[in-house]
Enzyme design. Structure first.
Site, PDB file in Angstrom:
ATOM      1  N   LYS A 202       0.850  -1.189   0.000  1.00 13.52           N
ATOM      2  CA  LYS A 202       0.000   0.000   0.000  1.00 13.52           C
ATOM      3  C   LYS A 202       0.886   1.239   0.000  1.00 13.52           C
ATOM      4  O   LYS A 202       1.689   1.446   0.911  1.00 13.52           O
ATOM      5  CB  LYS A 202      -0.915   0.006   1.218  1.00 13.52           C
ATOM      6  CG  LYS A 202      -1.796   1.253   1.270  1.00 13.52           C
ATOM      7  CD  LYS A 202      -2.899   1.151   2.295  1.00 13.52           C
ATOM      8  CE  LYS A 202      -3.729   2.417   2.317  1.00 13.52           C
ATOM      9  NZ  LYS A 202      -4.818   2.356   3.267  1.00 13.52           N
ATOM     10  N   LYS A 256      -1.960  -1.551  -3.988  1.00 13.66           N
ATOM     11  CA  LYS A 256      -2.858  -0.398  -3.932  1.00 13.66           C
ATOM     12  C   LYS A 256      -2.049   0.888  -3.988  1.00 13.66           C
ATOM     13  O   LYS A 256      -1.095   0.987  -3.217  1.00 13.66           O
ATOM     14  CB  LYS A 256      -3.641  -0.464  -2.616  1.00 13.66           C
ATOM     15  CG  LYS A 256      -4.600   0.661  -2.398  1.00 13.66           C
ATOM     16  CD  LYS A 256      -5.256   0.526  -1.068  1.00 13.66           C
ATOM     17  CE  LYS A 256      -6.133   1.744  -0.844  1.00 13.66           C
ATOM     18  NZ  LYS A 256      -6.544   1.858   0.509  1.00 13.66           N
TER      19      LYS A 256
HETATM   20  C1  PBG Z   1      -7.719   3.567   5.179  1.00 16.97           C
HETATM   21  C2  PBG Z   1      -7.976   3.259   3.746  1.00 16.97           C
HETATM   22  C3  PBG Z   1      -7.766   4.146   2.681  1.00 16.97           C
HETATM   23  C4  PBG Z   1      -8.249   3.504   1.544  1.00 16.97           C
HETATM   24  C5  PBG Z   1      -8.700   2.244   1.922  1.00 16.97           C
HETATM   25  N1  PBG Z   1      -8.508   2.098   3.300  1.00 16.97           N
HETATM   26  C6  PBG Z   1      -7.270   5.528   2.671  1.00 16.97           C
HETATM   27  C7  PBG Z   1      -5.980   5.874   3.240  1.00 16.97           C
HETATM   28  O1  PBG Z   1      -5.082   5.047   3.431  1.00 16.97           O
HETATM   29  O2  PBG Z   1      -5.819   7.056   3.524  1.00 16.97           O
HETATM   30  C8  PBG Z   1      -8.265   4.140   0.187  1.00 16.97           C
HETATM   31  C9  PBG Z   1      -9.256   3.613  -0.792  1.00 16.97           C
HETATM   32  C10 PBG Z   1      -9.507   4.482  -1.967  1.00 16.97           C
HETATM   33  O3  PBG Z   1      -8.874   5.552  -2.176  1.00 16.97           O
HETATM   34  O4  PBG Z   1     -10.387   4.098  -2.752  1.00 16.97           O
HETATM   35  N2  PBG Z   1      -6.883   2.776   5.878  1.00 16.97           N
END
Ligand code: PBG
Length: 333
Positions: A202, A256
């Site tokens: 991520k 991601k």
């Molecule tokens: C939070 C989380 C996020 C997303 C999924 N879980 C945002 C972040 O890390 O700030 C992002 C999903 C998206 O942008 O569609 N832990």
């Protein structure tokens, strides 16, 4: 494998592109509704569907409407849904206690879906950001996102989700050691068949902007998430994170965001050969929708092409806000 082909005109590659039937026959990968996981936003109330301004076509739904969405997903052949709560300010506290409240929004939605549409797999997010007053995924002490105390809280959150009946736990917090700790707690708690899809790779991405808006975290977030999410410059580091999470008991891994990181998807699948998913995140969805709404691209074609590319890159499936629209299009509805 060396490219072997006869010289022109014995070889005319366009023969295999000449007609739809032939193109179908030689397609190397295929997109199906069963490749999709649908992320949905849950909010309080009843009978509510509230549009998210930065994500045209996406709604925040009350629990009863989430159940209807689950039924629709099942009818369309979408195997899983992923829940994200839109938490009111009253539930955002320094101790993040709402995260493991058995009756929080996410857990209520899980129970309602599993009671009404048990065939849909429910996935939930493990991270403190919907419940913290700072918008961060972990506890903040003197401006630092602390790791180990956060992991203890994430374990409580994951257990409360397992007890509510989720099928897949998705740790999205990027704290060190959380997958192992969650796996141990699930085993000890008798939740042997609750799967973990780790957000292993991520990245600290600008493409999450509309999501933070959708869950009401944009105004809360102070600073950025660079001390825990991966630097977009790095690829080897993502592979190390995948290897570590698998060693700690993850069943599936995720990359991601999605499209800007297809190289990571390909490397993860090639090196580990495990179930690999990509999250086509909110910013990717918003870009395609916005361009389509302006008439600058063909929205339906761009949607399908963007999803199909994940399959070509090696992914087993995709989390995408396009899931119902794409599945409807594939079904000719
Ligand atoms: C939070 C989380 C996020 C997303 C999924 N879980 C945002 C972040 O890390 O700030 C992002 C999903 C998206 O942008 O569609 N832990």
């Amino acid at each position: 494998m060396p490219p072997i082909h006869a010289p022109f005109p014995l070889s005319r590659p366009r023969r295999l592109r000449a007609a739809p039937a032939i193109r179908d026959l030689v397609a190397e990968t295929r997109l199906a509704p069963s490749d999709l996981i649908w992320p949905v936003f849950v909010r309080d109330g009843e009978g509510v569907e509230e549009p998210v301004a930065s994500m045209p076509g996406v709604m925040r739904r009350s629990v009863d409407r989430v159940v209807e969405a689950a039924r629709e997903a099942a009818d369309l052949g979408i195997p899983a849904m992923c829940l994200f709560p839109y938490t009111g300010a009253e539930h955002r506290t320094a101790d993040c206690a709402e995260a493991w409240n058995p009756d929080n929004l996410s857990n209520r939605a899980t129970r309602a879906i599993k009671a009404a549409v048990p065939e849909i797999a429910v996935m939930t997010d493990v991270a403190l950001d919907p419940y913290s007053d700072t918008g961060h995924d972990g506890f903040v002490v003197d401006g630092v996102i602390v790791n180990d105390a956060t992991v203890e809280a994430l374990v409580k959150q994951a257990l409360s989700q397992a007890e509510a009946g989720v099928d897949i736990i998705g740790p999205s917090d990027m704290m060190d050691g959380r997958v192992g700790a969650i796996r141990a707690a699930l085993e000890a708690g008798g939740h042997h068949n609750v799967a973990i899809m780790s957000y292993s790779a991520k990245y600290a991405s600008a493409f999450y902007g509309p999501f933070r808006d959708a869950v009401g975290a944009s105004s809360a977030l102070k600073g950025d998430k660079k001390t825990y999410q991966i630097n977009p410059a790095n690829a080897d580091e993502a592979l190390r994170m995948v290897g570590r999470d698998l060693a700690e008991g993850a069943d599936m891994v995720m990359v991601k965001p999605g499209m800007p990181y297809l190289d990571i998807c390909t490397r993860v699948k090639a090196e580990f050969g495990v179930p690999t998913f990509a999250y086509q995140v909110s910013g990717e969805y918003a870009m395609i929708r916005a361009a389509a709404l302006n008439g600058w691209i063909d929205g339906e074609r761009a949607m399908i092409e963007s999803l199909a590319c994940f399959k070509r890159a090696g992914c087993d499936g995709v989390l995408s806000y396009f899931a119902p629209a794409a599945a409807r299009l594939m079904a000719g509805r």
